[in-house]
Design a protein around this motif. Structure first.
Motif, mmCIF file in Angstrom:
data_model
loop_
_atom_site.group_PDB
_atom_site.id
_atom_site.type_symbol
_atom_site.label_atom_id
_atom_site.label_comp_id
_atom_site.label_asym_id
_atom_site.label_seq_id
_atom_site.Cartn_x
_atom_site.Cartn_y
_atom_site.Cartn_z
ATOM 1 N N GLY A 20 -69.782 20.830 91.898
ATOM 2 C CA GLY A 20 -68.363 20.790 92.805
ATOM 3 C C GLY A 20 -67.442 19.743 92.629
ATOM 4 O O GLY A 20 -66.325 19.833 93.286
ATOM 5 N N VAL A 21 -67.299 19.294 91.423
ATOM 6 C CA VAL A 21 -66.201 18.185 91.025
ATOM 7 C C VAL A 21 -65.138 18.801 90.319
ATOM 8 O O VAL A 21 -65.316 19.849 89.584
ATOM 9 N N ASP A 22 -63.884 18.728 91.182
ATOM 10 C CA ASP A 22 -62.793 19.359 90.884
ATOM 11 C C ASP A 22 -61.578 18.146 90.294
ATOM 12 O O ASP A 22 -60.407 18.564 89.673
ATOM 13 N N ILE A 23 -61.918 16.922 90.512
ATOM 14 C CA ILE A 23 -61.068 15.879 89.997
ATOM 15 C C ILE A 23 -61.745 14.693 89.929
ATOM 16 O O ILE A 23 -62.854 14.238 90.353
ATOM 17 N N ALA A 24 -61.528 13.845 88.989
ATOM 18 C CA ALA A 24 -62.258 12.615 88.484
ATOM 19 C C ALA A 24 -60.923 11.531 88.705
ATOM 20 O O ALA A 24 -59.628 11.817 88.192
ATOM 21 N N PHE A 25 -61.168 10.405 89.241
ATOM 22 C CA PHE A 25 -60.203 9.308 89.609
ATOM 23 C C PHE A 25 -60.647 8.218 88.432
ATOM 24 O O PHE A 25 -61.682 7.713 88.320
ATOM 25 N N GLY A 26 -59.327 7.655 87.742
ATOM 26 C CA GLY A 26 -59.727 6.486 86.788
ATOM 27 C C GLY A 26 -58.704 6.223 86.206
ATOM 28 O O GLY A 26 -57.722 6.511 86.064
ATOM 29 N N CYS A 27 -59.199 5.190 85.259
ATOM 30 C CA CYS A 27 -58.115 4.372 84.291
ATOM 31 C C CYS A 27 -58.207 5.027 83.024
ATOM 32 O O CYS A 27 -59.343 5.180 82.327
ATOM 33 N N PRO A 28 -57.195 5.527 82.352
ATOM 34 C CA PRO A 28 -57.032 5.862 80.969
ATOM 35 C C PRO A 28 -57.681 4.608 79.915
ATOM 36 O O PRO A 28 -57.409 3.570 80.187
ATOM 37 N N ALA A 73 -65.626 8.536 89.687
ATOM 38 C CA ALA A 73 -64.603 7.681 89.006
ATOM 39 C C ALA A 73 -64.928 7.354 87.741
ATOM 40 O O ALA A 73 -66.174 7.374 87.501
ATOM 41 N N ALA A 74 -64.169 7.378 86.855
ATOM 42 C CA ALA A 74 -64.356 7.019 85.344
ATOM 43 C C ALA A 74 -63.468 5.849 85.148
ATOM 44 O O ALA A 74 -62.140 5.901 85.332
ATOM 45 N N VAL A 75 -63.901 4.637 84.431
ATOM 46 C CA VAL A 75 -62.974 3.544 83.925
ATOM 47 C C VAL A 75 -63.647 3.013 82.635
ATOM 48 O O VAL A 75 -64.819 3.249 82.264
ATOM 49 N N PRO A 76 -62.835 2.636 81.638
ATOM 50 C CA PRO A 76 -63.246 1.818 80.453
ATOM 51 C C PRO A 76 -63.949 0.624 81.057
ATOM 52 O O PRO A 76 -63.793 0.015 81.683
ATOM 53 N N ALA A 77 -65.093 0.408 79.892
ATOM 54 C CA ALA A 77 -65.670 -0.685 80.274
ATOM 55 C C ALA A 77 -65.248 -2.095 79.520
ATOM 56 O O ALA A 77 -65.910 -2.678 78.854
ATOM 57 N N GLY A 78 -63.943 -2.211 80.021
ATOM 58 C CA GLY A 78 -63.200 -3.482 79.721
ATOM 59 C C GLY A 78 -63.522 -4.725 80.461
ATOM 60 O O GLY A 78 -64.305 -4.432 81.455
ATOM 61 N N PRO A 79 -62.814 -5.867 80.381
ATOM 62 C CA PRO A 79 -62.942 -6.943 81.535
ATOM 63 C C PRO A 79 -62.583 -6.245 82.878
ATOM 64 O O PRO A 79 -63.269 -6.472 84.024
ATOM 65 N N GLY A 80 -61.615 -5.485 82.857
ATOM 66 C CA GLY A 80 -61.268 -4.975 84.371
ATOM 67 C C GLY A 80 -62.167 -4.315 85.014
ATOM 68 O O GLY A 80 -61.998 -4.105 86.202
ATOM 69 N N ALA A 81 -63.075 -3.770 84.232
ATOM 70 C CA ALA A 81 -64.139 -2.767 84.945
ATOM 71 C C ALA A 81 -64.949 -3.801 85.972
ATOM 72 O O ALA A 81 -65.537 -2.991 86.723
ATOM 73 N N ALA A 82 -65.064 -4.955 85.953
ATOM 74 C CA ALA A 82 -65.881 -5.466 86.594
ATOM 75 C C ALA A 82 -65.319 -5.500 88.143
ATOM 76 O O ALA A 82 -65.971 -5.723 89.149
ATOM 77 N N ARG A 83 -63.767 -5.081 88.219
ATOM 78 C CA ARG A 83 -63.326 -4.908 89.668
ATOM 79 C C ARG A 83 -63.843 -3.389 90.404
ATOM 80 O O ARG A 83 -63.725 -3.153 91.429
ATOM 81 N N LEU A 84 -64.686 -2.591 89.506
ATOM 82 C CA LEU A 84 -65.242 -1.591 90.089
ATOM 83 C C LEU A 84 -66.256 -1.895 90.945
ATOM 84 O O LEU A 84 -66.553 -1.157 91.650
ATOM 85 N N VAL A 85 -66.873 -3.059 90.808
ATOM 86 C CA VAL A 85 -68.113 -3.467 91.890
ATOM 87 C C VAL A 85 -67.570 -3.529 92.973
ATOM 88 O O VAL A 85 -68.443 -2.979 94.014
ATOM 89 N N THR A 86 -66.395 -3.893 93.563
ATOM 90 C CA THR A 86 -65.942 -3.801 94.777
ATOM 91 C C THR A 86 -65.930 -2.353 95.423
ATOM 92 O O THR A 86 -66.441 -2.391 96.508
ATOM 93 N N GLY A 87 -65.623 -1.502 94.763
ATOM 94 C CA GLY A 87 -65.507 -0.161 95.391
ATOM 95 C C GLY A 87 -66.883 0.338 95.295
ATOM 96 O O GLY A 87 -67.534 0.993 96.220
ATOM 97 N N LEU A 88 -67.852 -0.244 94.459
ATOM 98 C CA LEU A 88 -69.338 0.325 94.586
ATOM 99 C C LEU A 88 -69.898 -0.207 95.750
ATOM 100 O O LEU A 88 -70.812 0.381 96.297
#
Length: 358
Positions: A20-28, A73-88
């Protein structure tokens, strides 16, 4: 139907559609190109790019709370991906099911270089129900199917899957009727179960009611300025969700709005209420809302005795392409709300009202 050979990530996208996913939110990012290509090829799943990684999780949070399906949610696993932990962490605390995908550029162990990305499996383990790094492309369909199940079952929460780009693009044998590939189940080396204690879900966080029923008299008064049953998002100002960091209301409101649009409810009103210190934390996501025509009303409550931080919030909103207005007299709030409602509809953009009151 016999198994077909297709890119592994294409099977994952088909599973996302089935869920049922119709949109993904993320960083290119280049490591996510196989995912984007598969989404375009399969069709039916849009993509809303964000400015900051944790905002992707907050948008998926808002989408999930409105649709009552696990968001992505989809983000590249670069240094900024650590910020994803806040949302998790916010999703874990509020029992919100999310599936978060991190795209990695290379297979194998993390290299010890100056630009080595963070080990997201270890970082995310304590704030997810499962954090798994893919080491075999045949594992991808099963990992995605299990991720949605695990995210929803028991006390809901987030799941993270780390997918190297070369494995995502690799072809596998996939049986669409069975919905799984032929690969093995995960070994302990590539999967970490979250170990942090899980408090019970707050009583007022269930389904749509959590978004529609403000908890304080001030929010109830604000909600009364809008149409029937507005979707009110607020955290530190006294609203329903207590685990969001400063400024999370802006990306969450974007997720709620996109969910309502996909449900065929374009006239439902979304109102984000935020305190006087939080807007600058994620104000950049207003640019994403403007670009993708995501209208909502943002009400900022600033005490008159609040120590100035040299930020003109109305001008900040205008810099991102939004309209804004200051309210110094509480008696003007109703007319300002009427203006904001009409402005949001006509411009298809967020509109800010900063209320300065004792």
């Amino acid at each position: 139907m016999a198994a077909q050979r297709i890119p592994a990530i294409r099977a994952a996208v088909q599973i996302m559609k089935d869920e049922g996913v119709d949109i993904a939110f993320g960083c290119p990012g280049a490591a996510l190109h196989p995912l984007y290509a598969a989404m375009e090829e399969v069709g039916g799943i849009g993509h809303l790019p964000v400015r900051r990684e944790e905002a992707a999780a907050h948008m998926a949070y808002g989408w999930t709370r409105t649709n009552e399906r696990a968001g992505v949610a989809a983000v590249p696993a670069g240094p900024g991906a650590a910020r994803l932990v806040t949302g998790l962490y916010a999703a874990q605390q509020d029992a919100v099911p999310l599936v978060c995908i991190t795209g990695r550029a290379e297979t194998g162990p993390l290299r010890h270089t100056a630009f080595r990305p963070p080990d997201l499996i270890r970082l995310a383990g304590p704030v997810t129900k499962r954090a798994e790094r893919i080491v075999d492309p045949e594992r991808i369909p099963g990992a995605f199917r299990e991720a949605f199940r695990i995210a929803r079952e028991g006390r809901p929460g987030p799941v993270l899957i780390d997918v190297p780009a070369d494995l995502a693009a690799a072809e596998i044998a996939y049986d669409a009727e069975r919905g799984v590939g032929t690969g093995p189940r995960p070994s302990g080396a590539g999967s970490v179960r979250g170990t942090a204690p899980r408090p019970p879900a707050p009583a007022d966080l269930g389904g749509l009611d959590g978004l529609r029923a403000p908890a304080s008299e001030a929010l109830a008064e604000i909600a009364g300025l809008f149409g029937p049953d507005p979707y009110v998002i607020s955290g530190s100002a006294g609203g329903y969700a207590r685990s969001g960091p400063p400024g999370w209301e802006v990306p969450a409101a974007i997720g709620v709005r996109k969910a309502l649009d996909s449900r065929g409810e374009p006239d439902a009103e979304v109102v984000a209420v935020i305190d006087g210190q939080s807007l600058p934390y994620m104000a950049e996501e207003l640019a994403a809302a403007v670009r993708h025509e995501v209208p909502f009303v943002l009400i900022m409550l600033t005490p008159l005795d609040h120590e100035a931080d040299f930020t003109d919030h109305v001008k900040l909103a205008e810099a991102y392409g939004c309209a804004g207005r200051d309210v110094l007299d509480p008696a003007e709030l109703r007319s300002a709300a009427e203006w904001a409602r009409k402005e949001a509809v006509s411009t298809r953009r967020p509109v800010l009202i900063e209320v300065r009151a004792a």
